[in-house]
Design a protein around this motif. Structure first.
Motif, PDB file in Angstrom:
ATOM      1  N   THR A  99      27.561 -34.165 -43.207  1.00 15.96           N
ATOM      2  CA  THR A  99      29.023 -34.213 -43.255  1.00 15.96           C
ATOM      3  C   THR A  99      29.504 -35.324 -44.178  1.00 15.96           C
ATOM      4  N   ILE A 105      32.410 -37.639 -32.692  1.00 13.62           N
ATOM      5  CA  ILE A 105      32.852 -36.913 -33.874  1.00 13.62           C
ATOM      6  C   ILE A 105      34.336 -37.109 -34.157  1.00 13.62           C
ATOM      7  N   LYS A 106      35.149 -37.169 -33.124  1.00 11.99           N
ATOM      8  CA  LYS A 106      36.597 -37.315 -33.348  1.00 11.99           C
ATOM      9  C   LYS A 106      36.905 -38.648 -34.019  1.00 11.99           C
ATOM     10  N   THR A 153      35.822 -38.440 -37.622  1.00 10.53           N
ATOM     11  CA  THR A 153      36.770 -37.686 -38.437  1.00 10.53           C
ATOM     12  C   THR A 153      37.993 -38.532 -38.776  1.00 10.53           C
ATOM     13  N   GLY A 163      35.124 -31.867 -39.954  1.00 11.99           N
ATOM     14  CA  GLY A 163      35.031 -32.484 -38.631  1.00 11.99           C
ATOM     15  C   GLY A 163      34.869 -31.440 -37.548  1.00 11.99           C
TER      16      GLY A 163
END
Length: 233
Positions: free
Chosen positions: A27, A63-64, A67, A94
């Motif tokens: 990512t 992950i949040k 992001t 994300g």
């Protein structure tokens, strides 16, 4: 109360039971490509890491928060001129990270199946609640654990609390994981065994020196070596 020296075994989740960091790194590569017109990839990665460090106390692990840190970095790199299309793509990657497939590590299933019933098994993981619950469900490992603890951080206090609640206290517990900083050092500080299972990819913020002089520190190459280690205690 059991007189056995070990009654409870805690397991980390990400990069111990299933792959995780590789998806973050993929990512990040996508993210740096999105900002290629504004800065070199290495510079973007440096600024992203700085943002992650700043934001841990606000968003926690997961992950949040990652992001949001990417969005913040994009705004900084472009001096506030990041195109809306780039923000939309960051949100998309994300969301993709939140839906990546669960790939269990080698020897996970047979090791847990052999230990369940003989020991109290507890999954101890930090990060986003929904994401960790999703990965546990998709892994098919949930029924092998006596308890699941999703925590905001891992400290000696965390391990004392969990091992006292689930088992016979930290002195009769073991924590197994790939992060020296989160899984091993604080578990040993709590009085437990700490079994380090190195992973080829570990987030830079999780790097600390091995506590080689600690009597309860152990290191194995993969989870297939865990049962012989336990039997030798």
């Amino acid at each position: 109360m059991s007189l056995r020296p070990l009654t409870t075994i805690g397991f980390d989740a990400d990069d111990t039971l299933w792959q995780n960091e590789q998806f973050y790194q993929l990512t990040e590569k996508h993210f740096t490509a999105l900002l290629a017109d504004f800065a070199e990839g290495e510079k973007v990665s440096e600024r992203l890491l700085e943002a992650e460090k700043r934001n841990l106390s606000h968003y926690g692990f997961g992950i949040k928060g990652f992001t949001l840190s990417m969005i913040e970095t994009a705004i900084e790199i472009t001096e506030g001129h990041v195109p809306a299309k780039v923000i939309a793509e960051i949100l998309d990657i994300g969301r993709d990270l939140l839906s990546h497939p669960v790939e269990t590590m080698p020897h996970v299933h047979e090791t847990l199946e052999a230990l369940t019933g003989a020991y109290l098994l507890v999954l101890i993981t930090k990060g986003d609640l929904f994401d960790q619950e999703r990965k546990l469900a998709q892994s098919g490992l949930g029924d092998l654990f006596d308890a699941v603890e999703i925590v905001s951080d891992k400290t000696a206090v965390t391990y004392r609390r969990i091992f006292s609640k689930v088992g016979d206290g930290p002195e009769r517990a073991m924590m197994v994981g790939n992060s020296l900083k989160s899984d091993i050092v604080p578990a040993i500080a709590a009085g437990s065994y700490g079994v380090f299972v190195p992973h080829a990819l570990t987030w830079v913020l999780e790097h600390v020196d091995e506590p080689k002089d600690a009597p309860r520190f152990r290191k194995i190459e993969h989870l297939g070596e865990l049962r012989p280690l336990i039997e030798g205690l």
